[in-house]
Design an enzyme around this catalytic site. Sequence first.
Site, PDB file in Angstrom:
ATOM      1  CB  CYS A  38      -0.812   0.136   1.355  1.00  0.00           C
ATOM      2  SG  CYS A  38      -1.912   1.401   1.505  1.00  0.00           S
ATOM      3  CB  SER A  40      -0.068   3.767   4.261  1.00  0.00           C
ATOM      4  OG  SER A  40      -1.180   4.555   3.721  1.00  0.00           O
ATOM      5  CG  HIS A  43       3.272   7.726   1.568  1.00  0.00           C
ATOM      6  ND1 HIS A  43       3.893   8.255   0.399  1.00  0.00           N
ATOM      7  CD2 HIS A  43       2.098   7.749   1.352  1.00  0.00           C
ATOM      8  CE1 HIS A  43       2.790   8.525  -0.426  1.00  0.00           C
ATOM      9  NE2 HIS A  43       1.656   8.567   0.286  1.00  0.00           N
ATOM     10  CG  HIS A  62      -1.435  -0.547   6.519  1.00  0.00           C
ATOM     11  ND1 HIS A  62      -0.082  -0.493   5.554  1.00  0.00           N
ATOM     12  CD2 HIS A  62      -2.513  -0.272   5.730  1.00  0.00           C
ATOM     13  CE1 HIS A  62      -0.749   0.270   4.942  1.00  0.00           C
ATOM     14  NE2 HIS A  62      -1.965   0.626   4.616  1.00  0.00           N
ATOM     15  CB  CYS A 168      -5.646  -0.947   3.743  1.00  0.00           C
ATOM     16  SG  CYS A 168      -5.089   0.747   3.379  1.00  0.00           S
TER      17      CYS A 168
HETATM   18 ZN   LIG Z   1      -3.116   1.346   3.131  1.00  0.00          ZN
END
Ligand SMILES: [Zn+2]
Length: 368
Positions: A38, A40, A43, A62, A168
């Site tokens: 993902c 996230s 990043h 996650h 997610c």
């Molecule tokens: Zn995510």
Amino acid sequence: MRAAVLYEANTPMQIEDVTLEGPKDDEVLVRVDATGACHSDYHVIDGTWNGPRYPLPVILGHEAAGTVEKVGADVRHVRPGDKVIISFSPNCGRCRPCVTGQPHLCNGFRSPPGTFWDGTKRHRKGSLELNAFGRGMSSFAELSCIHQSAAIKIDRDIPMTAAALIGCAVMTGVGAVLNTAKVEPGATVAVFATGGVGLSAVQGAALAGASKIIAVDVKDNKLEYAKQLGATHAINDADGEAVAEILELTDGEGVDYAFDAIGDSRVSRKCYDAVRRGGTAVIVGMAPTGQEISIPSTIPGEEKTVRGCFYGSTRPAVDFPRLVDFYLNGRLKLDQMVTKTYKLDEINEAFDAMGRGENARGLITPNA
Ligand SMILES: [Zn+2]
Ligand SMILES: [Zn+2]
């Protein structure tokens, strides 16, 4: 167990043998069947999210689904062998947001960054203590130890790769449309950035019965995915003219709802500019650490709404099974979102592909 450890931003994750302590009385130990790459996670890997909120070294991950391996003494709702989708946002069930229907905003677990929901750290590489991600979830590993509220049982037959996405991207994107914005049938919608979350927002808009679903991205391959998943129009914003084109498609008015699915202050501003007077811009993606979004002082006369959206405003125990049902009756396309699966050893390839903007979604199968 084996886990992918990120020691430093912009370096490859290392596959290591690590120990994991748990489950405690309130926890569930899950064997991770599939876990998504993902943005996230990305990043943190590329350093756009940094500082005290994202301590290193860390085991990321996650977005996941898996099989219950072991449960703590106080856990009643799942047993070993059950299939679960993991929520990255456990909830206490007792705080004000929890009891008023916003468990995704739970403030009952005030644990510091890098720790489990109870404030502890449980992963070790030899004597080195590792940080966790997602309140301990850290699913880029063979096992994940989570608070019991984060284990959402799926009692239907669904591939674990599809189930993982619900954890997610799909919950965030579909939830942004159905839960956060509550898009009504006939509404016009623009979705900026059609990665995993954006493609899910496109599908959410289709589920809501939106009349126009305008996908915006700078990559033609991603716009192609969006059209396959329900977008009625696609705009390549490489020339920066997306807002003008959206106005053109809506009689100069703008759309009712625009979604920023990437998290960039310039894109957020485009969402603001692309909605009609009285329209709503929803900021779903999280921008790099420290960025601010500028809003013009004409906002009173325009009566526009800007609102944030965390995790699709989800109530996991209600929403995850609902999304599974949408998938099973063919109204939510998840298999089409998985471009490629990788073994744990290949995890860096999944993020390299993400960096190049190649995959709709890359999935890692840590126990394969
Ligand atoms: Zn995510
Ligand atoms: Zn709570």
